[in-house]
Design an enzyme around this catalytic site. Structure first.
Site, PDB file in Angstrom:
ATOM      1  N   ARG A 151       0.852  -1.195   0.000  1.00 25.18           N
ATOM      2  CA  ARG A 151       0.000   0.000   0.000  1.00 25.18           C
ATOM      3  C   ARG A 151       0.885   1.241   0.000  1.00 25.18           C
ATOM      4  O   ARG A 151       1.157   1.828   1.046  1.00 25.18           O
ATOM      5  CB  ARG A 151      -0.904   0.018   1.230  1.00 25.18           C
ATOM      6  CG  ARG A 151      -1.852  -1.162   1.346  1.00 25.18           C
ATOM      7  CD  ARG A 151      -2.789  -0.949   2.513  1.00 25.18           C
ATOM      8  NE  ARG A 151      -3.645  -2.073   2.769  1.00 25.18           N
ATOM      9  CZ  ARG A 151      -4.624  -2.095   3.675  1.00 25.18           C
ATOM     10  NH1 ARG A 151      -4.855  -1.010   4.418  1.00 25.18           N
ATOM     11  NH2 ARG A 151      -5.372  -3.163   3.860  1.00 25.18           N
ATOM     12  N   ARG A 162      -4.994  10.010   9.412  1.00 27.92           N
ATOM     13  CA  ARG A 162      -6.142   9.134   9.681  1.00 27.92           C
ATOM     14  C   ARG A 162      -6.354   8.979  11.183  1.00 27.92           C
ATOM     15  O   ARG A 162      -7.494   8.982  11.660  1.00 27.92           O
ATOM     16  CB  ARG A 162      -5.906   7.765   9.034  1.00 27.92           C
ATOM     17  CG  ARG A 162      -6.062   7.752   7.523  1.00 27.92           C
ATOM     18  CD  ARG A 162      -5.572   6.446   6.940  1.00 27.92           C
ATOM     19  NE  ARG A 162      -6.276   5.294   7.504  1.00 27.92           N
ATOM     20  CZ  ARG A 162      -5.802   4.056   7.466  1.00 27.92           C
ATOM     21  NH1 ARG A 162      -4.607   3.806   6.917  1.00 27.92           N
ATOM     22  NH2 ARG A 162      -6.507   3.064   7.963  1.00 27.92           N
TER      23      ARG A 162
END
Length: 207
Positions: A151, A162
């Protein structure tokens, strides 16, 4: 609730009690791993809002079509539509021993809407189980996962953002359930089996 606590009662307690859990925590806390353990132990129905939304859209249900039109327009799906989907899914499992909520509620408004819907169905949240993990450990876990799962977008900066988003918008949901005396904080650092044991012990104490 059952009226006696014989050895048979203890062994099969989940048969007698409707167990509705919110497994809560920041990205990287291990919610996916631990929810699978709880589902297997107590034979719960997994209610993932992401999975439900995709299923409703794919099956072209009335709520799914409404959600798709909003998503196609680049808009967020309103809470009332998500709640409607959850209610529909609960109605399909009337003989379930309980539910575990995954990815919902994310805001206090969603928690309030969920409580209202459950009350209307003569149900309630049994407990919120919050996995507590320090931020540096969360970042390290997510960076390892980014490498293992390839990723490239999961950089230290995006991961930190996040986590901050969770702390600002989602963490207040814990206070909401704390005010109902339903919040139970679990140490989310250690071996997976150790954390699972903490969770199971907490749930058994609730029953």
């Amino acid at each position: 609730m059952c009226s006696q606590q014989s050895p048979i009662f203890v062994a099969f307690i989940s048969i007698c009690i409707m167990l509705n859990l919110v497994l809560f925590g920041p990205p990287g806390a291990g919610k996916g791993t631990q929810s699978a353990k709880l589902i297997a132990q107590y034979n719960l129905v997994h209610l993932s809002t992401g999975d439900i939304l995709r299923s409703e859209v794919a099956n072209k249900t009335q709520l799914g079509l409404k959600a798709k039109s909003l998503m196609d327009a680049g808009l967020l799906v309103p809470d009332e539509i998500v709640i409607g989907m959850i209610q529909e899914r609960i109605s399909q499992y009337q003989s379930a021993k309980g539910f575990i909520f995954d990815g919902f509620p994310r805001t206090v408004a969603q928690a309030e809407a969920l409580d209202k819907m459950l009350t209307e169905n003569k149900l309630s949240i049994t407990a919120m189980l919050q996995l507590n993990v320090p931020q540096n450990e969360l970042v390290n876990r997510l960076l390892r996962r980014a490498t293992l799962e390839n990723r490239p977008d999961d950089t230290p900066e995006t991961i930190t953002k996040r986590i901050q988003e969770y702390e600002q918008k989602t963490l207040p949901v814990a206070t909401y359930y704390k005010n109902q005396e339903k919040l139970h904080i679990i140490n989310g650092v250690g071996e997976v089996s150790e954390i699972t044991n903490y969770l199971l012990k907490t749930v058994e104490n609730l029953l």
